[in-house]
Design an enzyme around this catalytic site. Structure first.
Site, PDB file in Angstrom:
ATOM      1  CG  ASP A   6      -4.516   4.568   6.515  1.00  0.00           C
ATOM      2  OD1 ASP A   6      -3.790   3.598   6.244  1.00  0.00           O
ATOM      3  OD2 ASP A   6      -5.585   4.785   5.917  1.00  0.00           O
ATOM      4  CE1 TYR A  38       1.774   5.685   2.058  1.00  0.00           C
ATOM      5  CE2 TYR A  38       1.626   4.478   4.120  1.00  0.00           C
ATOM      6  CZ  TYR A  38       1.918   5.637   3.439  1.00  0.00           C
ATOM      7  OH  TYR A  38       2.365   6.742   4.132  1.00  0.00           O
ATOM      8  N   GLY A  39      -0.807   0.199  -0.917  1.00  0.00           N
ATOM      9  CA  GLY A  39      -0.966  -1.245  -1.115  1.00  0.00           C
ATOM     10  C   GLY A  39      -0.029  -1.910  -2.103  1.00  0.00           C
ATOM     11  CB  CYS A  69      -1.642   1.905   7.532  1.00  0.00           C
ATOM     12  SG  CYS A  69      -1.311   1.404   5.836  1.00  0.00           S
ATOM     13  CG  ASN A  70      -4.018  -4.041   8.359  1.00  0.00           C
ATOM     14  OD1 ASN A  70      -4.023  -4.970   9.153  1.00  0.00           O
ATOM     15  ND2 ASN A  70      -4.993  -3.152   8.325  1.00  0.00           N
ATOM     16  CB  CYS A 179      -7.104  -2.928   4.149  1.00  0.00           C
ATOM     17  SG  CYS A 179      -6.976  -1.236   3.514  1.00  0.00           S
ATOM     18  CG  HIS A 181      -8.685   2.754   3.137  1.00  0.00           C
ATOM     19  ND1 HIS A 181      -7.370   2.761   3.513  1.00  0.00           N
ATOM     20  CD2 HIS A 181      -8.932   3.985   2.611  1.00  0.00           C
ATOM     21  CE1 HIS A 181      -6.835   3.939   3.212  1.00  0.00           C
ATOM     22  NE2 HIS A 181      -7.766   4.704   2.663  1.00  0.00           N
TER      23      HIS A 181
HETATM   24  N1  DGL Z   1      -5.348   1.469   4.944  1.00  0.00           N
HETATM   25  C1  DGL Z   1      -4.238   0.706   4.534  1.00  0.00           C
HETATM   26  C2  DGL Z   1      -4.098  -0.631   5.168  1.00  0.00           C
HETATM   27  O1  DGL Z   1      -4.606  -0.834   6.249  1.00  0.00           O
HETATM   28  C3  DGL Z   1      -3.602   0.883   3.213  1.00  0.00           C
HETATM   29  C4  DGL Z   1      -4.436   1.056   2.026  1.00  0.00           C
HETATM   30  C5  DGL Z   1      -3.570   1.484   0.869  1.00  0.00           C
HETATM   31  O2  DGL Z   1      -3.054   2.595   0.941  1.00  0.00           O
HETATM   32  O3  DGL Z   1      -3.397   0.690  -0.061  1.00  0.00           O
HETATM   33  O4  DGL Z   1      -3.473  -1.497   4.643  1.00  0.00           O
END
Ligand code: DGL
Length: 256
Positions: A6, A38-39, A69-70, A179, A181
């Site tokens: 992730d 990453y968002g 991670c989505n 997400c 998180h």
């Molecule tokens: N945990 C991540 C997701 O499922 C990404 C969160 C991020 O890095 O913005 O999208």
């Protein structure tokens, strides 16, 4: 060995489910926290990070990889599948389950800007949204709360409430956690939902939907179909591109 990665510690919500269903497995978890979040990053940048992480996980002996991670799934899973000779399991916001179970006809989707903007998510919505009205919101600040371990403070409640309350006010009764998180903020969300229900005397239940159990069931299926041998004694190895302490701390809350 199962590789899981992730942008940060969020994918631990998937590892938590994997440990329940496949406790005897050996896992290597990679948090790309030097590059988190990453968002709102460019999909090409995310693809390159995913390639680098995949190479690292393969070099450590992973035989199958969960992109926990989505945002990374939306940006990179088809590239990874085309470029590497192993199976990848990805995340998918649980729109189908939400649309099938809503009683108000309104579902909420909480995800990153990258996930909500991706074609992959748009296709899911078109295919499985049925006639539900979908209220989408970026969980602004949520990833930072989780990475800081700030899960239940008044501050986290304020940040989460600002995003969640407008969705509840639209009468959404199924809220998709899009997400990895976000499940770590579940206790805070449930408290906000409880207060909302009491204040508005809602006559419908409101549920949060975490796709992690379905993703782990899919992992099990694919491992069986591919003849990937299961481990004999459970073990988890943690790696990260940045500070490992954050990861260790959150991991200690999911492991027994
Ligand atoms: N945990 C991540 C997701 O499922 C990404 C969160 C991020 O890095 O913005 O999208």
């Amino acid at each position: 060995m199962v590789g899981i990665f992730d942008s940060g510690s969020g994918g631990l919500s998937v590892l938590r489910e994997a440990l329940k269903l496949l406790p005897q497995e050996k896992y290597i978890y990679f948090s790309d926290n030097a590059f988190c979040p990453y968002g709102d990053k460019d999909p090409e940048f995310i693809k390159n990070r995913c390639r680098t992480i995949t190479e690292l996980l393969l070099s450590k002996g992973a035989g199958i990889i969960v992109v926990a991670c989505n945002t990374a799934t939306a940006a990179a899973i088809s590239t990874l599948r085309a470029e590497f000779p192993i199976k990848f399991i990805g995340m998918e916001p649980a729109v189908k389950l939400a649309a099938e179970n809503t009683s108000t006809g309104v579902i909420g989707v909480l995800a990153t800007a990258g996930t909500l903007a991706a074609d992959k998510y748009k296709n899911t919505k078109d295919r499985f949204g049925n006639d539900a009205r979908i209220v989408e919101r970026v969980g602004q600040g949520f990833v930072e709360l989780v990475e800081n371990g700030d899960l239940e403070s008044p501050h986290s409640r304020e940040v989460v409430g600002q995003v969640l309350l407008p969705i509840l006010e639209e009468k959404a009764d199924r809220i998709v956690l899009g997400c990895t998180h976000y499940p770590f903020l579940e206790a805070t969300m449930l408290r906000i939902i409880g207060d909302f229900r009491a204040e508005h005397h809602t006559d419908y239940g409101i549920e949060l939907i975490d796709p992690a159990p379905a993703v782990v069931r899919q992992l099990t299926k694919v491992m069986e179909a591919e003849g990937i041998r299961h481990g004999k004694e459970g073990k988890v190895i943690l790696h990260s591109s940045g500070d490992r302490e954050i990861l260790r701390r959150l991991y200690s809350t999911i492991s027994v």
